[in-house]
Enzyme design. Structure first.
Site, PDB file in Angstrom:
ATOM      1  N   GLY A   1      -8.305  12.430  22.285  1.00 16.33           N
ATOM      2  CA  GLY A   1      -8.929  11.276  22.944  1.00 16.33           C
ATOM      3  C   GLY A   1      -8.235  10.962  24.250  1.00 16.33           C
ATOM      4  O   GLY A   1      -7.523  11.798  24.801  1.00 16.33           O
ATOM      5  N   ASN A   2      -8.470   9.772  24.772  1.00 17.27           N
ATOM      6  CA  ASN A   2      -7.755   9.331  25.976  1.00 17.27           C
ATOM      7  C   ASN A   2      -7.599   7.817  25.934  1.00 17.27           C
ATOM      8  O   ASN A   2      -8.072   7.164  25.006  1.00 17.27           O
ATOM      9  CB  ASN A   2      -8.486   9.822  27.238  1.00 17.27           C
ATOM     10  CG  ASN A   2      -9.900   9.306  27.307  1.00 17.27           C
ATOM     11  OD1 ASN A   2     -10.133   8.114  27.389  1.00 17.27           O
ATOM     12  ND2 ASN A   2     -10.876  10.223  27.243  1.00 17.27           N
ATOM     13  N   TYR A   3      -6.943   7.271  26.941  1.00 17.88           N
ATOM     14  CA  TYR A   3      -6.566   5.849  26.893  1.00 17.88           C
ATOM     15  C   TYR A   3      -7.668   4.890  27.322  1.00 17.88           C
ATOM     16  O   TYR A   3      -7.432   3.696  27.410  1.00 17.88           O
ATOM     17  CB  TYR A   3      -5.355   5.609  27.802  1.00 17.88           C
ATOM     18  CG  TYR A   3      -4.082   6.244  27.303  1.00 17.88           C
ATOM     19  CD1 TYR A   3      -3.522   5.834  26.096  1.00 17.88           C
ATOM     20  CD2 TYR A   3      -3.431   7.224  28.035  1.00 17.88           C
ATOM     21  CE1 TYR A   3      -2.352   6.390  25.622  1.00 17.88           C
ATOM     22  CE2 TYR A   3      -2.253   7.794  27.579  1.00 17.88           C
ATOM     23  CZ  TYR A   3      -1.711   7.381  26.375  1.00 17.88           C
ATOM     24  OH  TYR A   3      -0.557   7.922  25.913  1.00 17.88           O
TER      25      TYR A   3
END
Ligand code: CTP
Length: 400
Positions: A208-210
């Site tokens: 995923g990412n932030y």
């Protein structure tokens, strides 16, 4: 016109406060969500119980609750509001607003409000005519506030003159007309992608990412507030859309976001691609949890995800507007222009995760908007809802 709008109703201490109850009812009947903020003197004229029963929310008056120590945030309230209506506004509160005397919740909320403010004065004719009151009202006009002039008639003092608060129906009309003018997206369908995507590794893990989704959700809220029908295709986030005209399609992976977007885009006037889409997915996600006891460190093979913005850019009809984002750590301008062209976007919004207060997870952002002609405009650091406003203003200039 007021459906789903957030209105702060500020009530000051004057006889006309009884009319605020009716005004509150009119706002609620019109579909608005209303938060009442009342001055200490206001409570001498009308009880919080009446107001909270009608608004369905506790009335705010003090900075904090003495027995729990919990604070009322005037900053949050100021950002929440689509409009602040102060009715009745007394000479004293008008004076405090004009001069920044922030000694109660109503005036601090006013000073924090980013939304349009409507002021409906109510006082005795001599107080209204006094140069001090007139000068303060003039200052409020200069600050951009909307003064709803009081009517002439019999006043609480039994004197006859100008100072009666405008009737609630007319105050409602002024606010409705203001929003009618601001409904520049009425009849339009806008698609927004937001949040991260999660690419499954096994049943319990993902890549995923932030991205928090805050920028995309702010854009969706702003489009809906301006009258659009909004389809928000959202990756996994912990926030919720509030406006009732936002239809949320929740997805997990880039492929799911792609499929949903391809489906929705043909019926849209515009699409704003705000999602932080993973560039790669796991080629073969494990159907069982990958266990630690295996001797070898697992190797995860990746495959390319579809580029959603580019796919929409390739199918875009004449007149459809496609807006992209570029979050760049280096060579921002060059990378953004390359994406603008490669994805056939109408304009691109460049921001940087390196800058304090900008990019992922923050409530604020600082952006540069780059057009196809190569012209660009830098904006200052501001709340994401205000950034959303700037982006939509640029989009409106290009909308046929
Ligand atoms: N985008 C998209 N689908 C993808 C990747 C990106 O729709 N698979 C959109 C984003 O929502 C954004 C724009 O394309 O509006 C640019 O995203 P970005 O991740 O910066 O671009 P990439 O093409 O992925 O380039 P890179 O990761 O190399 O910077």
């Amino acid at each position: 016109m007021l459906k789903g709008k957030h209105i702060i109703l500020g009530i000051c201490g004057g006889i006309a406060a009884y009319k605020s109850v009716y005004l509150l009812r009119l706002f609620i009947k019109a579909g608005a969500e209303v938060q009442v903020v009342i001055t200490p003197a206001g409570k001498e004229f009308i009880t919080p119980v009446t107001l909270s029963s009608l608004s369905g929310k506790p009335v705010i008056s003090e900075f904090f609750t003495a027995n729990t120590g919990s604070w009322n945030s005037h900053v949050d309230l100021g950002l929440w509001a689509d409009a602040m209506v102060i009715a009745p506004a007394t000479a004293s509160t008008i004076g405090k607003m004009a001069n920044g005397i922030a000694d109660n919740m109503l005036v601090t909320t006013y000073l924090s409000a980013k939304a349009p403010v409507f002021v409906a004065p109510a006082m005795d004719l001599d107080m209204f005519a006094h140069p001090s009151t007139q000068r303060n009202l003039q200052l409020l006009r200069e600050y951009g506030n909307h003064i709803i002039e009081p009517a002439s008639g019999e006043l609480a003092s039994h004197l006859v003159g100008k100072g009666r608060m405008e009737e609630p129906e007319n105050i409602l009309k002024v606010v409705e007309e203001f929003f009618a003018k601001g409904q520049d997206l009425a009849g339009r369908h806008v698609m927004v992608t937001a949040g991260p995507t999660h690419e499954k590794i096994d049943p319990v893990r993902f890549i995923g990412n932030y991205s928090s989704g805050k920028m995309g959700y702010a854009i969706a809220e702003e489009c809906a507030a301006r009258g659009a029908k909004v389809t928000l295709i959202s990756g996994p986030v912990s926030i919720r859309a509030k406006h009732t005209d936002i239809n949320v399609i929740s997805v997990e992976s880039a492929q799911e976001m792609h499929d949903a977007a391809m489906n929705v885009f043909p019926s849209c006037d515009a699409a704003i691609m705000c999602a932080a889409v993973a560039d790669y997915a796991v080629e073969t996600p494990s159907t069982h949890k990958i266990k630690r006891e295996h001797d070898e460190v697992p190797v995860i093979r990746l495959k390319k995800n579809p580029d959603i913005a580019a796919a929409l850019g390739a199918m875009k009809r004449d007149g459809q507007i496609l807006v992209g984002f570029a979050l760049e750590t280096d060579n921002g301008m060059a990378n953004a222009i390359e994406k603008l062209n490669r994805k056939n976007l109408d304009f691109i919004v460049l921001n940087s995760p390196n800058e304090p207060g900008a990019g992922f997870m923050t409530d604020t952002n600082r952006v540069t908007i780059i057009n196809r002609s190569g012209s660009s405009r830098e904006y200052g650091l501001k709340d994401k809802r205000l950034v959303a406003r700037d982006i939509i203003d640029v989009m409106m200039e290009k909308m046929p």
